[in-house]
Scaffold this motif. Structure first.
Motif, PDB file in Angstrom:
ATOM      1  N   ILE A  57      84.863 -18.150  31.215  1.00  0.00           N
ATOM      2  CA  ILE A  57      83.607 -17.359  32.020  1.00  0.00           C
ATOM      3  C   ILE A  57      83.403 -18.190  33.580  1.00  0.00           C
ATOM      4  N   ASN A  58      83.586 -19.387  33.323  1.00  0.00           N
ATOM      5  CA  ASN A  58      83.554 -20.291  34.678  1.00  0.00           C
ATOM      6  C   ASN A  58      84.782 -19.724  35.580  1.00  0.00           C
ATOM      7  N   LEU A 106      79.055 -11.844  31.844  1.00  0.00           N
ATOM      8  CA  LEU A 106      78.680 -13.081  31.438  1.00  0.00           C
ATOM      9  C   LEU A 106      78.970 -14.093  32.670  1.00  0.00           C
ATOM     10  N   THR A 107      77.921 -15.044  32.695  1.00  0.00           N
ATOM     11  CA  THR A 107      78.176 -16.015  33.700  1.00  0.00           C
ATOM     12  C   THR A 107      77.446 -17.366  32.889  1.00  0.00           C
ATOM     13  N   LEU A 108      77.895 -18.611  33.486  1.00  0.00           N
ATOM     14  CA  LEU A 108      77.394 -19.863  33.148  1.00  0.00           C
ATOM     15  C   LEU A 108      76.095 -19.984  33.823  1.00  0.00           C
ATOM     16  N   THR A 109      75.184 -20.632  33.101  1.00  0.00           N
ATOM     17  CA  THR A 109      74.189 -21.395  33.566  1.00  0.00           C
ATOM     18  C   THR A 109      74.556 -22.585  34.453  1.00  0.00           C
ATOM     19  N   GLU A 110      73.436 -23.340  34.947  1.00  0.00           N
ATOM     20  CA  GLU A 110      73.721 -24.538  35.433  1.00  0.00           C
ATOM     21  C   GLU A 110      73.976 -25.676  34.229  1.00  0.00           C
ATOM     22  N   GLU A 116      81.028 -27.339  31.286  1.00  0.00           N
ATOM     23  CA  GLU A 116      82.568 -26.943  31.730  1.00  0.00           C
ATOM     24  C   GLU A 116      83.132 -28.038  32.660  1.00  0.00           C
ATOM     25  N   ALA A 117      82.359 -28.445  33.269  1.00  0.00           N
ATOM     26  CA  ALA A 117      82.876 -29.511  34.249  1.00  0.00           C
ATOM     27  C   ALA A 117      83.286 -30.752  33.604  1.00  0.00           C
ATOM     28  N   GLU A 118      82.492 -31.417  32.742  1.00  0.00           N
ATOM     29  CA  GLU A 118      82.636 -32.510  31.834  1.00  0.00           C
ATOM     30  C   GLU A 118      83.915 -32.297  30.964  1.00  0.00           C
ATOM     31  N   LEU A 119      84.131 -30.981  30.590  1.00  0.00           N
ATOM     32  CA  LEU A 119      85.431 -30.806  29.517  1.00  0.00           C
ATOM     33  C   LEU A 119      86.478 -30.721  30.770  1.00  0.00           C
TER      34      LEU A 119
END
Length: 162
Positions: A57-58, A106-110, A116-119
């Motif tokens: 999704i990201n 579908l989009t990611l929220t903040e 996602e960035a952490e993963l």
């Protein structure tokens, strides 16, 4: 004949034992590749299916549920369970399609982008270190091998022609 070519030629004739060793290496590498994200996901009581959904999704903001189904290769029921959790937890937003109201985009929220960035940072660090130690020729060869293992339809998805 250069040493590199001779070595490469010999790899074309791997024994069954060498191929099995390669399979085992993939299993153990995957275990290492997923270990750091798994620890992060455990904090949220999420699994790898959640991670894959968040990743793609990201990668393609606004992707449809049907496109995500094709990418992940899971059942609609399985994906719906994962998406329901991610939406309820405020990581993913689902919007009705403007051209086709049956579509869900579908989009990611903040909050979703932060997870996602952490993963991805955990996996990026591991890959960057392995690539640095292996060297540029090994990196190119590794990517070639991975792409050659993909079926044609999966390679198209990988290349973004979904």
């Amino acid at each position: 004949m250069s040493d590199g070519r001779a070595r490469g030629d010999s790899l074309l004739f791997l024994t069954d034992a060498q191929l099995r060793r390669g399979i085992e290496a993939m299993f153990f590498a995957y275990r290492g590749f997923t270990a750091d994200p798994d620890r992060i996901l455990d904090q949220y009581e999420y699994g790898r299916a959640h991670h894959r959904a968040i990743h793609f999704i990201n990668r393609w903001p606004g992707t449809t549920v049907n496109n995500l189904l094709a990418i992940l290769g899971v059942t609609k029921q399985s994906l719906n369970r994962v998406l329901r959790t991610l939406i309820e937890d405020g990581l993913v937003e689902s919007a009705i399609g403007t051209r086709d109201r049956r579509e869900r985009h579908l989009t990611l929220t903040e909050k979703g982008r932060a997870l996602e960035a952490e993963l991805s940072e955990a996996q990026t660090a591991r890959m960057r270190d392995a690539f640095r130690r292996a060297g540029p020729e090994a990196v190119a060869g590794f990517r070639t091998v991975l792409e050659e293992m993909m079926d044609e339809d999966l390679r198209r998805l990988f290349e973004g022609v979904a």
